[in-house]
Scaffold this motif. Structure first.
Motif, PDB file in Angstrom:
ATOM      1  N   MET A  65      45.508  10.267  13.855  1.00 26.06           N
ATOM      2  CA  MET A  65      46.035   8.956  13.474  1.00 26.06           C
ATOM      3  C   MET A  65      44.916   7.917  13.458  1.00 26.06           C
ATOM      4  N   ASP A  66      44.033   7.952  14.443  1.00 20.23           N
ATOM      5  CA  ASP A  66      42.905   7.006  14.483  1.00 20.23           C
ATOM      6  C   ASP A  66      42.028   7.153  13.245  1.00 20.23           C
ATOM      7  N   GLN A  67      41.760   8.390  12.838  1.00 20.57           N
ATOM      8  CA  GLN A  67      40.926   8.621  11.654  1.00 20.57           C
ATOM      9  C   GLN A  67      41.595   8.094  10.391  1.00 20.57           C
ATOM     10  N   ILE A  68      42.896   8.325  10.254  1.00 18.17           N
ATOM     11  CA  ILE A  68      43.611   7.874   9.059  1.00 18.17           C
ATOM     12  C   ILE A  68      43.684   6.345   9.025  1.00 18.17           C
ATOM     13  N   VAL A  69      44.039   5.739  10.152  1.00 22.58           N
ATOM     14  CA  VAL A  69      44.158   4.269  10.204  1.00 22.58           C
ATOM     15  C   VAL A  69      42.808   3.623   9.919  1.00 22.58           C
ATOM     16  N   THR A  70      41.744   4.164  10.478  1.00 22.83           N
ATOM     17  CA  THR A  70      40.406   3.640  10.208  1.00 22.83           C
ATOM     18  C   THR A  70      40.092   3.742   8.722  1.00 22.83           C
ATOM     19  N   ALA A  71      40.444   4.861   8.108  1.00 27.72           N
ATOM     20  CA  ALA A  71      40.194   5.044   6.675  1.00 27.72           C
ATOM     21  C   ALA A  71      40.980   4.030   5.849  1.00 27.72           C
ATOM     22  N   SER A 112      61.920  18.374   9.523  1.00 24.00           N
ATOM     23  CA  SER A 112      62.229  16.943   9.571  1.00 24.00           C
ATOM     24  C   SER A 112      61.960  16.351  10.942  1.00 24.00           C
ATOM     25  N   SER A 113      61.707  17.191  11.909  1.00 17.07           N
ATOM     26  CA  SER A 113      61.372  16.684  13.233  1.00 17.07           C
ATOM     27  C   SER A 113      60.204  17.491  13.768  1.00 17.07           C
ATOM     28  N   GLY A 114      59.590  16.973  14.798  1.00 18.19           N
ATOM     29  CA  GLY A 114      58.484  17.699  15.398  1.00 18.19           C
ATOM     30  C   GLY A 114      57.179  16.959  15.257  1.00 18.19           C
ATOM     31  N   THR A 115      56.187  17.496  15.875  1.00 16.00           N
ATOM     32  CA  THR A 115      54.902  16.852  16.015  1.00 16.00           C
ATOM     33  C   THR A 115      54.279  16.420  14.693  1.00 16.00           C
ATOM     34  N   PHE A 116      54.011  17.372  13.833  1.00 15.21           N
ATOM     35  CA  PHE A 116      53.283  17.053  12.606  1.00 15.21           C
ATOM     36  C   PHE A 116      54.116  16.178  11.689  1.00 15.21           C
ATOM     37  N   SER A 117      55.401  16.467  11.630  1.00 17.78           N
ATOM     38  CA  SER A 117      56.295  15.658  10.804  1.00 17.78           C
ATOM     39  C   SER A 117      56.322  14.211  11.291  1.00 17.78           C
ATOM     40  N   SER A 118      56.391  14.017  12.596  1.00 12.93           N
ATOM     41  CA  SER A 118      56.383  12.659  13.163  1.00 12.93           C
ATOM     42  C   SER A 118      55.080  11.947  12.833  1.00 12.93           C
ATOM     43  N   LEU A 119      53.991  12.675  12.955  1.00 16.72           N
ATOM     44  CA  LEU A 119      52.689  12.092  12.648  1.00 16.72           C
ATOM     45  C   LEU A 119      52.601  11.702  11.177  1.00 16.72           C
ATOM     46  N   LEU A 120      53.074  12.576  10.292  1.00 18.09           N
ATOM     47  CA  LEU A 120      53.043  12.264   8.863  1.00 18.09           C
ATOM     48  C   LEU A 120      53.895  11.040   8.546  1.00 18.09           C
ATOM     49  N   ASN A 121      55.017  10.900   9.238  1.00 10.93           N
ATOM     50  CA  ASN A 121      55.839   9.710   9.032  1.00 10.93           C
ATOM     51  C   ASN A 121      55.106   8.448   9.471  1.00 10.93           C
ATOM     52  N   ASP A 122      54.356   8.530  10.568  1.00  9.53           N
ATOM     53  CA  ASP A 122      53.559   7.375  11.014  1.00  9.53           C
ATOM     54  C   ASP A 122      52.500   7.018   9.968  1.00  9.53           C
ATOM     55  N   ILE A 123      51.836   8.031   9.448  1.00  3.12           N
ATOM     56  CA  ILE A 123      50.814   7.798   8.425  1.00  3.12           C
ATOM     57  C   ILE A 123      51.458   7.237   7.161  1.00  3.12           C
ATOM     58  N   ALA A 124      52.603   7.797   6.773  1.00  2.00           N
ATOM     59  CA  ALA A 124      53.300   7.319   5.574  1.00  2.00           C
ATOM     60  C   ALA A 124      53.705   5.850   5.719  1.00  2.00           C
ATOM     61  N   SER A 125      54.037   5.435   6.932  1.00  2.00           N
ATOM     62  CA  SER A 125      54.374   4.021   7.154  1.00  2.00           C
ATOM     63  C   SER A 125      53.184   3.121   6.880  1.00  2.00           C
ATOM     64  N   GLN A 126      52.004   3.560   7.298  1.00  2.00           N
ATOM     65  CA  GLN A 126      50.787   2.799   7.019  1.00  2.00           C
ATOM     66  C   GLN A 126      50.544   2.717   5.515  1.00  2.00           C
ATOM     67  N   VAL A 127      50.693   3.854   4.843  1.00  3.73           N
ATOM     68  CA  VAL A 127      50.476   3.916   3.400  1.00  3.73           C
ATOM     69  C   VAL A 127      51.533   3.071   2.680  1.00  3.73           C
ATOM     70  N   VAL A 153      51.432  11.286   0.994  1.00  8.40           N
ATOM     71  CA  VAL A 153      51.050  11.873   2.281  1.00  8.40           C
ATOM     72  C   VAL A 153      51.427  13.356   2.317  1.00  8.40           C
ATOM     73  N   GLY A 154      52.606  13.688   1.793  1.00  9.07           N
ATOM     74  CA  GLY A 154      53.022  15.093   1.751  1.00  9.07           C
ATOM     75  C   GLY A 154      52.097  15.941   0.906  1.00  9.07           C
ATOM     76  N   MET A 155      51.679  15.406  -0.242  1.00  6.13           N
ATOM     77  CA  MET A 155      50.781  16.139  -1.131  1.00  6.13           C
ATOM     78  C   MET A 155      49.454  16.438  -0.424  1.00  6.13           C
ATOM     79  N   VAL A 156      48.899  15.438   0.242  1.00  3.19           N
ATOM     80  CA  VAL A 156      47.615  15.626   0.924  1.00  3.19           C
ATOM     81  C   VAL A 156      47.775  16.576   2.110  1.00  3.19           C
TER      82      VAL A 156
END
Length: 199
Positions: A65-71, A112-127, A153-156
């Motif tokens: 998350m830190d790497q994505i937000v920084t980017a 729809s739930s779980g670690t990676f899915s939750s993280l992707l949702n956080d990243i998608a919110s930023q995007v 985000v899903g594509m990447v």
């Protein structure tokens, strides 16, 4: 070893085992054996396998998350932001292969739930926030930014999972192709798209 050093050693050993075998197939006995300690030492630091796994996952999620937000903070033009985000995810996969394996193994992208899915949702919110600003400037419906953020985000993320195993073409080439597809698709977007086959 100090208590802090022992804790870090146990986390390193556990991270490697979880990446190699997954959560279910990894045992406290194996963690203790690889760290050359007794099982009670592992329990003393983490309370059990779930506790150590939670710390490993939290660290990996924060790192990615830190790497994505920084980017996403680093550019001004939307294409530049897209490039930087794609590169940040691929850099994480390349530099933290074990961590990425842990995140995707027990929590697949399709879930729809779980670690990676939750993280992707956080990243998608930023995007989504960034896309929303650009949609408003271009006269697109800002409410659709969430849909496009999930798609991008899903594509990447799915491409990243595939690339983790094949490692070809080179990382920057993969990022360039992702950006090519996304950017050229975004740059020619219709304001009110319709399905031609259902007209």
């Amino acid at each position: 070893m100090t208590g802090k050093e022992r804790r870090e050693q146990l986390l390193d050993v556990s991270r490697a085992l979880f990446a190699e075998k997954g959560f279910e197939a990894t045992s406290i006995e194996e963690i203790a054996h690889r760290a050359s300690v007794s099982k009670p030492v592992v329990y003393e630091h983490f309370g059990g396998k779930e506790g150590i796994y939670a710390v490993v996952v939290d660290r990996e999620m924060q790192r990615l998350m830190d790497q994505i937000v920084t980017a996403l903070d680093g550019g001004s033009h939307p294409r530049e932001l897209l490039e930087q985000a794609a590169c940040a995810l691929l850099d994480y996969i390349d530099d933290s292969t074990d961590g990425f394996r842990i995140l995707v193994r027990d929590s697949p992208v399709a879930s729809s739930s779980g670690t990676f899915s939750s993280l992707l949702n956080d990243i998608a919110s930023q995007v989504e926030h960034i896309l929303g600003l650009h949609f408003a400037k271009q006269g697109y419906d800002r409410k659709l930014a969430a849909l496009y953020a999930q798609a991008l985000v899903g594509m990447v993320a799915l491409t990243g999972q595939w690339w983790l195993e094949v490692r070809k073409p080179k990382k920057d080439e993969v990022a360039a192709h992702l950006v090519n597809l996304a950017w050229n698709g975004l740059s020619a977007m219709e304001h009110k798209p319709k399905l031609r086959s259902r007209s």
